[in-house]
Design an enzyme around this catalytic site. Structure first.
Site, PDB file in Angstrom:
ATOM      1  N   ASP A 106       0.586  -1.023   0.049  1.00  0.00           N
ATOM      2  CA  ASP A 106       0.006   0.097  -0.058  1.00  0.00           C
ATOM      3  C   ASP A 106       0.642   1.218  -0.001  1.00  0.00           C
ATOM      4  OD1 ASP A 106      -1.747  -2.368   0.856  1.00  0.00           O
ATOM      5  OD2 ASP A 106      -3.197  -0.677   1.704  1.00  0.00           O
ATOM      6  N   ARG A 115      -0.711   5.558  17.153  1.00  0.00           N
ATOM      7  CA  ARG A 115      -0.981   6.577  16.167  1.00  0.00           C
ATOM      8  C   ARG A 115      -0.371   7.860  16.448  1.00  0.00           C
ATOM      9  NH1 ARG A 115      -0.404   1.939  14.293  1.00  0.00           N
ATOM     10  NH2 ARG A 115      -1.726   1.177  12.769  1.00  0.00           N
ATOM     11  N   ASP A 171      -7.796   4.210  12.544  1.00  0.00           N
ATOM     12  CA  ASP A 171      -6.509   4.742  12.293  1.00  0.00           C
ATOM     13  C   ASP A 171      -6.469   6.229  11.482  1.00  0.00           C
ATOM     14  OD1 ASP A 171      -5.352   2.679  14.020  1.00  0.00           O
ATOM     15  OD2 ASP A 171      -5.010   1.360  12.328  1.00  0.00           O
ATOM     16  N   SER A 207      -4.746  -8.364   8.922  1.00  0.00           N
ATOM     17  CA  SER A 207      -4.290  -7.053   9.158  1.00  0.00           C
ATOM     18  C   SER A 207      -3.777  -6.960  10.567  1.00  0.00           C
ATOM     19  CB  SER A 207      -5.486  -6.037   8.975  1.00  0.00           C
ATOM     20  OG  SER A 207      -4.995  -4.692   9.446  1.00  0.00           O
TER      21      SER A 207
HETATM   22  N1  ARG Z   1      -9.251  -2.395  16.083  1.00  0.00           N
HETATM   23  C1  ARG Z   1      -8.056  -1.971  16.839  1.00  0.00           C
HETATM   24  C2  ARG Z   1      -8.202  -0.429  16.874  1.00  0.00           C
HETATM   25  O1  ARG Z   1      -8.924   0.082  16.371  1.00  0.00           O
HETATM   26  C3  ARG Z   1      -6.851  -2.304  16.101  1.00  0.00           C
HETATM   27  C4  ARG Z   1      -6.572  -1.733  14.868  1.00  0.00           C
HETATM   28  C5  ARG Z   1      -5.405  -2.138  14.199  1.00  0.00           C
HETATM   29  N2  ARG Z   1      -5.048  -1.347  13.169  1.00  0.00           N
HETATM   30  C6  ARG Z   1      -4.499  -2.026  11.994  1.00  0.00           C
HETATM   31  N3  ARG Z   1      -4.164  -1.081  10.600  1.00  0.00           N
HETATM   32  N4  ARG Z   1      -4.014  -3.173  11.754  1.00  0.00           N
HETATM   33  O2  ARG Z   1      -7.623   0.206  17.642  1.00  0.00           O
END
Ligand code: ARG
Length: 409
Positions: free
Chosen positions: A31, A111, A140, A192
Site C-alpha cells: 500500500d 498512532r 487509524d 491485518s
Molecule cells: N481495532 C483496533 C483499533 O482500532 C486495532 C486496529 C489495528 N489496525 C491495523 N491497521 N491493523 O485500535
C-alpha cells in the site's frame, strides 16, 4: 481565534506551481509503496518517507533502500520505543483505560506518537502535506488525521485510499508494474496486523467470522528463557520502575514483563468492538506485559485509593478510553483527564507481588507506605477506637431515611 483551515474539503494538486513536499507514513508494504509512487506521478509531489520503531523491529536499511528505489527524496527513521512506553503506554495503564471494558488500546496509542514524530520531521524539512495509508473504514485514519490537525492545524493532509480509484491489491500491483516500479516480495499476509512493544492486534481473514475461534499461531510471540512464576513490581506515582528489586528503564521493563506474560499466556483478548464509524470488528489482541502491569497497578490502587477516588477514576477511565480510541490523544479533553490521573496517582507507590500459573495470575502481596488499609480497623477483634459502640449512633442516623420511607410505603 480560529482561521479557515486550508486542507478541509479539497485535494492538493500542485501541477504548475512550485513542487510541494509530502511526508508519508511508510511501512515498505504494498500500500505505502503504491502511495509513494502515486504521490510523485499523479500528484506531482516530492515525497519524504517516515518510519519509526515502536517495538515491531522494522528493518531500517531495507526500508531506506526500498523507499529510495521507489523515488523517495529521503527516508527518515526514529527509534521511538522508550518514548512510546514512557509517554503513552504508562499513561494508559495509569488511567486504567479499557475500551469497551477489554481493549488496552495498543494500536490507538501508537498512532498519535507516529503523528507527532512526523510533525517534528515536517518542521525540519519544511513539509507541506502529511500522508497516510490507512483506509477509510477503520479508526487509524482518525487517530493520525486528528493528531496532525491539532498539532499542525495549518498543514495539509492527503489520504490516497480515500482519493484514488484503485480497489484492491491486484490493481496496486498492476499500477506499480506499469509505472516501472515492480513490487517484489510480500504483498501482505492474510491478516491485518499491527504490532508494537505493548501489543499485537490481528484482524481480518477467517477472524471476520465471529463464529470461528482463532488459531494460536497468530500469537507468534516467542521467548527464549523460562521465566520464574513469581515477580515483584515497584511503583512510584503510578509508574512502574523496578522488577524484583532491580530498576529498569520504561522499554526494558515492559520487555521483561512481556516475557512473563508470554510464558504464562496472559493478556490475550478475542474481542468484538465497535469502531468509531459504527462498524463492529473482531480482533485478537495480545498484550502480555501490559496486562500484567495493569493488574499489579490495580492491586496497588486498592490499598492506596479511597472509595471516592476509585469511583471517580473508574468514571474517568471510561472517558479516557473513549478519547484515546477515537483519536483524541492530542486534545484538551484528554490532557485534562491526564491531569486528574496524575494527581490521583501521587500516592500510588509501593510494591505488588504476583504469582503466575498457566493463563492466570494472582496477587501475593501489596505493600505501600501510603496505604489506607488498616489491619486493626478491619479486624474482627476489638479495635482501639471502639467502633462497635460508636456504630450505634452511626447506624441510627443512617437508618432515618429508611424509617421515613418505610412509614409511607
Ligand atoms: N481495532 C483496533 C483499533 O482500532 C486495532 C486496529 C489495528 N489496525 C491495523 N491497521 N491493523 O485500535
Amino acid at each position: 481565534m480560529i482561521e479557515e483551515n486550508k486542507w478541509l474539503g479539497h485535494i492538493t494538486n500542485n501541477s504548475g506551481g512550485e513542487m510541494k513536499k509530502a511526508l508519508l507514513a511508510y511501512s515498505g508494504g504494498l500500500d505505502t509503496s503504491a502511495i509513494l509512487v502515486w504521490l510523485q506521478k499523479e500528484m506531482n509531489l516530492e515525497v519524504y518517507c517516515y518510519c519509526c520503531d515502536m517495538g515491531n523491529m522494522p528493518d531500517k536499511e531495507w526500508l531506506e533502500k526500498r523507499a529510495l528505489s521507489f523515488g523517495a527524496k529521503k527516508f527518515i527513521f526514529d527509534d521511538a520505543r522508550e518514548e512510546f512506553v514512557n509517554d503513552y503506554v504508562f499513561n494508559v495503564i495509569k488511567s486504567g483505560a479499557l475500551y469497551e471494558g477489554e481493549y488496552l488500546l495498543g494500536t490507538a496509542i501508537g498512532r498519535p506518537l507516529i503523528a507527532s514524530k512526523m510533525g517534528k520531521v515536517a518542521e525540519e524539512y519544511d513539509i507541506d502535506i502529511f500522508v497516510h495509508g490507512a483506509t477509510g473504514k477503520g479508526n487509524d485514519q482518525l487517530r493520525l488525521e486528528q493528531s496532525w490537525s491539532y498539532l499542525y492545524p495549518d498543514k495539509e493532509i492527503l489520504t490516497p485510499w480515500k482519493e484514488w480509484s484503485f480497489k484492491g491489491r491486484n490493481e496496486l500491483l498492476n499500477y506499480l508494474e506499469a509505472q516501472g516500479y515492480p513490487y517484489e516480495g510480500e504483498s501482505g499476509g492474510r491478516y491485518s496486523i499491527d504490532e508494537n512493544i505493548f501489543h499485537k492486534s490481528t484482524e481480518g481473514a477467517e477472524l471476520e467470522d465471529v463464529a470461528i475461534s482463532y488459531n494460536d499461531e497468530i500469537l507468534d510471540h516467542k521467548i527464549e528463557e523460562t521465566m520464574p512464576s513469581k515477580i515483584t513490581l515497584s511503583f512510584k506515582k503510578g509508574i512502574p520502575f523496578a522488577l524484583n528489586g532491580e530498576e529498569y528503564g520504561a522499554k526494558d521493563l515492559l520487555d521483561e514483563l512481556n516475557k512473563y506474560g508470554i510464558q504464562y499466556n496472559i493478556g490475550i483478548a478475542d474481542i468484538v468492538e465497535e469502531r468509531v464509524n459504527g462498524i463492529k470488528s473482531r480482533g485478537v489482541y495480545h498484550t502480555p506485559g501490559g496486562t500484567v502491569l495493569a493488574f499489579a497497578l490495580k492491586k496497588l490502587k486498592e490499598i492506596c485509593w479511597s472509595h471516592k477516588t476509585t469511583k471517580l477514576a473508574q468514571m474517568m477511565s471510561i472517558e479516557y478510553a473513549e478519547l484515546v480510541y477515537e483519536g483524541a490523544w492530542f486534545s484538551t479533553a484528554r490532557t485534562s483527564l491526564d491531569a486528574f490521573f496524575n494527581s490521583a496517582a501521587q500516592n500510588l507507590e509501593g510494591t505488588v507481588s504476583l504469582e503466575f500459573g498457566p493463563s492466570f495470575m494472582k496477587v501475593l502481596s501489596r505493600k505501600s507506605e501510603k496505604s489506607l488499609y488498616s489491619k486493626s480497623l478491619v479486624s474482627f477483634e476489638e479495635d482501639e477506637f471502639g467502633i462497635n459502640k460508636s456504630a450505634i449512633g452511626f447506624c441510627k442516623t443512617r437508618n432515618l431515611q429508611y424509617i421515613n420511607e418505610g412509614k409511607v410505603k
